[in-house]
Design a protein around this motif. Structure first.
Motif, short mmCIF file in Angstrom:
data_model
loop_
_atom_site.label_atom_id
_atom_site.label_comp_id
_atom_site.label_asym_id
_atom_site.label_seq_id
_atom_site.Cartn_x
_atom_site.Cartn_y
_atom_site.Cartn_z
N VAL A 54 -5.52 -5.21 17.43
CA VAL A 54 -5.83 -4.37 16.27
C VAL A 54 -5.29 -2.95 16.52
N PRO A 55 -4.35 -2.46 15.71
CA PRO A 55 -3.91 -1.07 15.83
C PRO A 55 -5.08 -0.13 15.52
N GLU A 56 -5.26 0.89 16.30
CA GLU A 56 -6.42 1.77 16.16
C GLU A 56 -6.49 2.41 14.77
N GLY A 57 -7.65 2.26 14.16
CA GLY A 57 -7.90 2.90 12.88
C GLY A 57 -7.27 2.22 11.69
N CYS A 58 -6.72 1.01 11.87
CA CYS A 58 -5.97 0.35 10.79
C CYS A 58 -6.70 -0.83 10.17
N LEU A 69 -14.71 -3.70 5.74
CA LEU A 69 -13.52 -3.42 6.55
C LEU A 69 -12.92 -2.09 6.07
N PRO A 70 -13.59 -0.98 6.30
CA PRO A 70 -13.15 0.30 5.73
C PRO A 70 -11.78 0.74 6.20
N ASN A 71 -11.43 0.46 7.44
CA ASN A 71 -10.11 0.87 7.93
C ASN A 71 -9.00 0.06 7.27
N MET A 72 -9.29 -1.21 6.96
CA MET A 72 -8.30 -1.99 6.20
C MET A 72 -8.13 -1.38 4.82
N LYS A 115 -8.33 1.75 4.06
CA LYS A 115 -7.46 2.92 4.23
C LYS A 115 -6.00 2.51 4.33
N THR A 116 -5.74 1.39 5.03
CA THR A 116 -4.36 0.89 5.16
C THR A 116 -3.81 0.50 3.79
N PHE A 117 -4.63 -0.19 2.99
CA PHE A 117 -4.20 -0.59 1.66
C PHE A 117 -3.91 0.63 0.78
N ARG A 118 -4.74 1.65 0.89
CA ARG A 118 -4.53 2.85 0.08
C ARG A 118 -3.24 3.55 0.47
N ALA A 119 -2.92 3.56 1.76
CA ALA A 119 -1.67 4.18 2.20
C ALA A 119 -0.47 3.43 1.62
N LEU A 120 -0.54 2.09 1.62
CA LEU A 120 0.56 1.29 1.06
C LEU A 120 0.65 1.50 -0.45
#
Length: 539
Positions: free
Chosen positions: A373-377, A177-180, A182-187
């Protein structure tokens, strides 16, 4: 000790404890890991609640990390769009409330964490799981498959939650789940702003807006968790049972336990003397739960918007009056309010070496929630707004910036001296307070270990419709008991196989005093057989 519904998540929790984190730090790491390994139940697009036991002060604290209705959404607007009935359909973009979990993870670490680990360190193991991939466990694979079509149909971005963008992963297959990630890294790098502002927030608003939602960037930016005081009752003069206050439904469990306690105080112990899962016992528990739901389903809502009479509902006098309504020879319909059922949540428990405990619950609601699903998230958005009532005169009526009636509830039990006794919960929609009551009675009255208490077959009362209500009975309860309940007027449906997920999936950690142990106590855990998980200890 850590107990959760996924082995990898439990191991990640122990890893954080090994690195010097406390129960709160480990709980957030587990929450994130479960968002990766069990997205058919939970995620960063959902909500969370937690109870934290502070061993130094012997106090229980609570955090409400549930989201609110968009400011521009009203009952009048929904009616003008053609919405009928009492609730928002669970597949509508209008059922999506602001996701509270991301803020809840940050606030749990800030308020209760050890301060020895950063948020980035705590989220890193789950982030690596999402990016590098993980083997999908058996039950999770089946629930993922069940939600496959919803994911495909809910939004253009459903492929982000499917293996190679095409299908639900099978048991044992590696899922990334690579986009997930990315979301975790942003948080992790930006804190709340990484989720509630910028790219992720813009994607949430754009994706929902394309589907008709009124959610705005300000709805997300202005979101906040709420530290709250737990509510509790004393049971059998020996235990204090703690729950999060409304808008959560934890009060349902307390009302039911209070009714059962009132019966015992008046010498009406026949239901306990008959034994666990006997006809008398199950009939009494069912009727107590029905009375509890009748009140909670009507009164529970956002206390910041509408007064909820918590003290009155939990007073001994009121509970005694409700107990008088139980007829040991008959069942009766309840005037208003009723439970419903789904298994859509992850509950987990952590106790650290300092004696702190974190009872934590995180959920999308109804499996993949809205499945949007929000795009890219790389995550789905919840559909908690479907729990609002569209009658403007109802306490739980939908209104701007209001939190809906919420099903997810962590629990905790302390002894009368304030020491920790049990950190536990049973996930699964409106089954949760029913599970809280049944597993606690199993341990307290029938001397079961945590694992025995979870293994024991359970019942689940379903919504009352047109004066009738079905009671689900799990396989393993004797046929003679089923017939006895029918003779008392209950409509019974025996549930077997995978559908046993209807009875929830609990986790328990019990702290037992033991002078021979190095710390003066021993931790004993249980993990529900209805899930894929394990309990692990730190030595």
């Amino acid at each position: 000790m850590v107990s959760s519904s996924q082995p990898l998540a439990s191991l990640i929790g122990r890893k954080i404890l090994d690195q010097g984190g406390n129960a709160a730090d480990a709980a957030v790491a587990v929450a994130a890991a479960l968002a990766v390994t069990e997205p058919c139940s939970t995620g960063i697009g959902g909500d969370a609640f937690c109870l934290f036991y502070d061993a130094k002060s012997k106090t229980v604290k609570a955090l409400n990390a549930s989201g609110r209705c968009p400011e521009a959404l009203t009952i009048e607007k929904l009616r003008s769009l053609g919405f009928e009935g009492d609730s928002v359909p669970n597949t509508s973009a209008h059922s999506v409330t602001v996701p509270g979990a991301a803020a809840g993870w940050v606030d749990t670490v800030d308020l209760f964490g050890s301060k020895r680990l950063s948020l980035a360190q705590i989220l890193e193991p789950a982030t690596e799981l999402a990016e590098r991939g993980f083997p999908v466990s058996e039950l999770t694979a089946q629930f993922w498959k069940r939600g496959e079509q919803r994911i495909m149909n809910a939004s253009p971005n459903g492929h982000e939650m499917l293996r190679h963008g095409k299908a639900a992963p099978a048991a044992g297959e590696i899922m990334k789940l690579p986009n997930m990630g990315k979301t975790f890294r942003a948080l992790a790098e930006q804190g709340k702003a990484g989720f509630y502002e910028g790219r992720i927030a813009e994607s949430i608003v754009k994706t929902l807006g394309d589907l008709g939602s009124t959610m705005t960037l300000d709805d997300l930016k202005n979101h906040s968790s709420t530290p709250v005081e737990p509510i509790s009752i004393v049971y059998n003069d020996q235990l204090r049972v703690h729950e999060c206050p409304p808008n959560g439904q934890g009060i349902t469990a307390l009302i039911a336990l209070g009714i059962l306690d009132s019966l015992q105080s008046k010498g009406k112990r026949a239901f306990l003397d008959a034994g666990v899962n006997s006809v008398s016992y199950l009939h009494t528990v069912i009727e107590a739960l029905r009375l509890a739901f009748a009140d909670s389903k009507f009164f529970v809502t956002d206390p910041e918007k509408v007064h909820v009479p918590v003290n009155e509902l939990l007073s001994k006098e009121y509970l005694a009056k409700r107990a008088e309504l139980i007829d040991p020879q008959n069942t009766k319909a309840v005037a208003h309010g009723s439970p419903a059922n789904s298994s859509d949540t992850v509950y987990f428990s952590v106790v650290d070496k300092e004696g702190n405990a974190c009872s934590f619950i995180n959920s999308n609601y109804e499996g993949f929630g809205s499945a949007i699903v929000p795009e890219g998230c790389g995550f789905v958005l919840q559909n908690r707004g479907s729990n609002f009532n569209l009658d403007p005169n109802h306490p739980n009526a939908l209104a701007p910036l209001k939190r809906p009636y919420h099903t997810i509830i962590p629990a905790m039990v302390t002894r009368m001296d304030g020491s920790l006794h049990i950190s536990y919960g049973v996930m699964g929609g409106f089954m949760q307070p029913q599970g809280h009551v049944q597993v606690l009675l199993n341990m307290h009255h029938f001397g079961m270990t945590p694992q025995e208490a979870l293994d024991t077959p359970r019942i689940c009362i379903m919504p009352e419709e047109e004066g009738r209500s079905v009671v689900l009975v799990e396989e393993g309860i004797r046929p003679g008991v089923v017939e006895g309940l029918k003779a008392l007027g209950h409509e019974i449906q025996v549930v077997t196989g995978l559908m046993r997920a209807n009875f929830g999936r609990g986790q328990i950690i019990v702290r037992r005093e033991d002078e021979e142990s190095a710390g003066g106590h021993v931790l004993v855990a249980g993990c529900d057989p209805r899930c894929d998980g394990i309990a692990v200890a730190q030595f």
